[in-house]
Design a protein around this motif. Structure first.
Motif, PDB file in Angstrom:
ATOM      1  N   ARG A   1       0.835  -1.190   0.000  1.00  0.00           N
ATOM      2  CA  ARG A   1       0.000   0.000   0.000  1.00  0.00           C
ATOM      3  C   ARG A   1       0.873   1.244   0.000  1.00  0.00           C
ATOM      4  O   ARG A   1       2.025   1.214   0.446  1.00  0.00           O
ATOM      5  N   GLN A   2       0.289   2.324  -0.500  1.00  0.00           N
ATOM      6  CA  GLN A   2       0.988   3.595  -0.533  1.00  0.00           C
ATOM      7  C   GLN A   2       0.025   4.720  -0.199  1.00  0.00           C
ATOM      8  O   GLN A   2      -0.967   4.919  -0.902  1.00  0.00           O
ATOM      9  N   ALA A   3       0.317   5.410   0.876  1.00  0.00           N
ATOM     10  CA  ALA A   3      -0.474   6.564   1.283  1.00  0.00           C
ATOM     11  C   ALA A   3       0.136   7.822   0.681  1.00  0.00           C
ATOM     12  O   ALA A   3       1.330   7.842   0.349  1.00  0.00           O
ATOM     13  N   PRO A   4      -0.654   8.891   0.550  1.00  0.00           N
ATOM     14  CA  PRO A   4      -0.134  10.135  -0.027  1.00  0.00           C
ATOM     15  C   PRO A   4       1.091  10.635   0.718  1.00  0.00           C
ATOM     16  O   PRO A   4       1.090  10.708   1.946  1.00  0.00           O
ATOM     17  N   GLY A   5       2.143  10.935  -0.021  1.00  0.00           N
ATOM     18  CA  GLY A   5       3.357  11.465   0.578  1.00  0.00           C
ATOM     19  C   GLY A   5       4.233  10.446   1.267  1.00  0.00           C
ATOM     20  O   GLY A   5       5.238  10.810   1.889  1.00  0.00           O
ATOM     21  N   LYS A   6       3.860   9.174   1.177  1.00  0.00           N
ATOM     22  CA  LYS A   6       4.641   8.133   1.844  1.00  0.00           C
ATOM     23  C   LYS A   6       5.142   7.115   0.826  1.00  0.00           C
ATOM     24  O   LYS A   6       4.635   7.011  -0.273  1.00  0.00           O
ATOM     25  N   GLU A   7       6.143   6.355   1.235  1.00  0.00           N
ATOM     26  CA  GLU A   7       6.665   5.309   0.374  1.00  0.00           C
ATOM     27  C   GLU A   7       5.733   4.090   0.389  1.00  0.00           C
ATOM     28  O   GLU A   7       4.962   3.895   1.330  1.00  0.00           O
ATOM     29  N   ARG A   8       5.849   3.294  -0.665  1.00  0.00           N
ATOM     30  CA  ARG A   8       5.070   2.065  -0.720  1.00  0.00           C
ATOM     31  C   ARG A   8       5.550   1.126   0.384  1.00  0.00           C
ATOM     32  O   ARG A   8       6.746   0.957   0.589  1.00  0.00           O
ATOM     33  N   GLU A   9       4.601   0.512   1.093  1.00  0.00           N
ATOM     34  CA  GLU A   9       4.960  -0.375   2.192  1.00  0.00           C
ATOM     35  C   GLU A   9       4.307  -1.734   2.044  1.00  0.00           C
ATOM     36  O   GLU A   9       3.216  -1.872   1.502  1.00  0.00           O
ATOM     37  N   PHE A  10       4.992  -2.715   2.587  1.00  0.00           N
ATOM     38  CA  PHE A  10       4.510  -4.095   2.576  1.00  0.00           C
ATOM     39  C   PHE A  10       3.312  -4.244   3.503  1.00  0.00           C
ATOM     40  O   PHE A  10       3.292  -3.687   4.602  1.00  0.00           O
ATOM     41  N   VAL A  11       2.330  -5.031   3.067  1.00  0.00           N
ATOM     42  CA  VAL A  11       1.163  -5.324   3.888  1.00  0.00           C
ATOM     43  C   VAL A  11       1.097  -6.814   4.230  1.00  0.00           C
ATOM     44  O   VAL A  11       1.062  -7.194   5.397  1.00  0.00           O
ATOM     45  N   ALA A  12       1.080  -7.665   3.198  1.00  0.00           N
ATOM     46  CA  ALA A  12       0.935  -9.102   3.430  1.00  0.00           C
ATOM     47  C   ALA A  12       1.464  -9.855   2.220  1.00  0.00           C
ATOM     48  O   ALA A  12       1.495  -9.321   1.114  1.00  0.00           O
ATOM     49  N   ALA A  13       1.865 -11.106   2.449  1.00  0.00           N
ATOM     50  CA  ALA A  13       2.343 -11.951   1.363  1.00  0.00           C
ATOM     51  C   ALA A  13       1.946 -13.389   1.619  1.00  0.00           C
ATOM     52  O   ALA A  13       1.707 -13.783   2.774  1.00  0.00           O
ATOM     53  N   ILE A  14       1.884 -14.163   0.539  1.00  0.00           N
ATOM     54  CA  ILE A  14       1.479 -15.554   0.635  1.00  0.00           C
ATOM     55  C   ILE A  14       2.318 -16.375  -0.336  1.00  0.00           C
ATOM     56  O   ILE A  14       2.690 -15.909  -1.411  1.00  0.00           O
ATOM     57  N   SER A  15       2.636 -17.604   0.063  1.00  0.00           N
ATOM     58  CA  SER A  15       3.467 -18.475  -0.753  1.00  0.00           C
ATOM     59  C   SER A  15       2.696 -18.975  -1.974  1.00  0.00           C
ATOM     60  O   SER A  15       1.492 -18.796  -2.089  1.00  0.00           O
TER      61      SER A  15
END
Length: 124
Positions: free
Chosen positions: A38-52
């Motif tokens: 996810r990426q919020a305004p003015g912020k860097e893209r960040e990890f939320v969740a992952a699956i194999s």
């Protein structure tokens, strides 16, 4: 490469729930580990969740652990993100991504395909 299309975003009140979906087409879906960022305004893209690839292993950021659940259906070529107890700080554009790595990973550089994103807005 695999093509990804997200859906399910929208406006929700704090404490509410949303379910995001990502439909994949192209090469064999089950060959890819999948993730949500996810990426919020003015912020860097960040990890939320992952699956194999098989769906037997998952990983979450500390900020969403216990509230969000990632799942996949390899027969339907979809990956989903169930989001509960939403907070205003969860407001962002959410992106689905695919990686050739087998195990869950939160490193965006390892993801080779990205969707266009879907907006999630949580009001207080």
């Amino acid at each position: 490469q695999v093509q990804l299309v997200e859906s399910g975003g929208g406006l929700v009140q704090a404490g509410g729930s949303l379910r995001l979906s990502c439909a994949a087409s192209g090469r064999t879906f089950s060959s890819y580990g999948m993730g949500w960022f996810r990426q919020a305004p003015g912020k860097e893209r960040e990890f939320v969740a992952a699956i194999s690839r098989s769906g037997d292993r998952t990983d979450y950021s500390d900020s969403v652990k216990g509230r969000f659940t990632i799942s996949r259906d390899n027969a339907k070529n979809t990956v989903s993100l169930e989001m509960n107890s939403l907070k205003p700080e969860d407001t962002a554009v959410y992106y689905c991504a695919a990686t050739p790595r087998a195990l869950p990973t939160g490193v965006p550089q390892w993801f080779s395909s990205w969707g266009q994103g879907t907006q999630v807005t949580v009001s207080s």
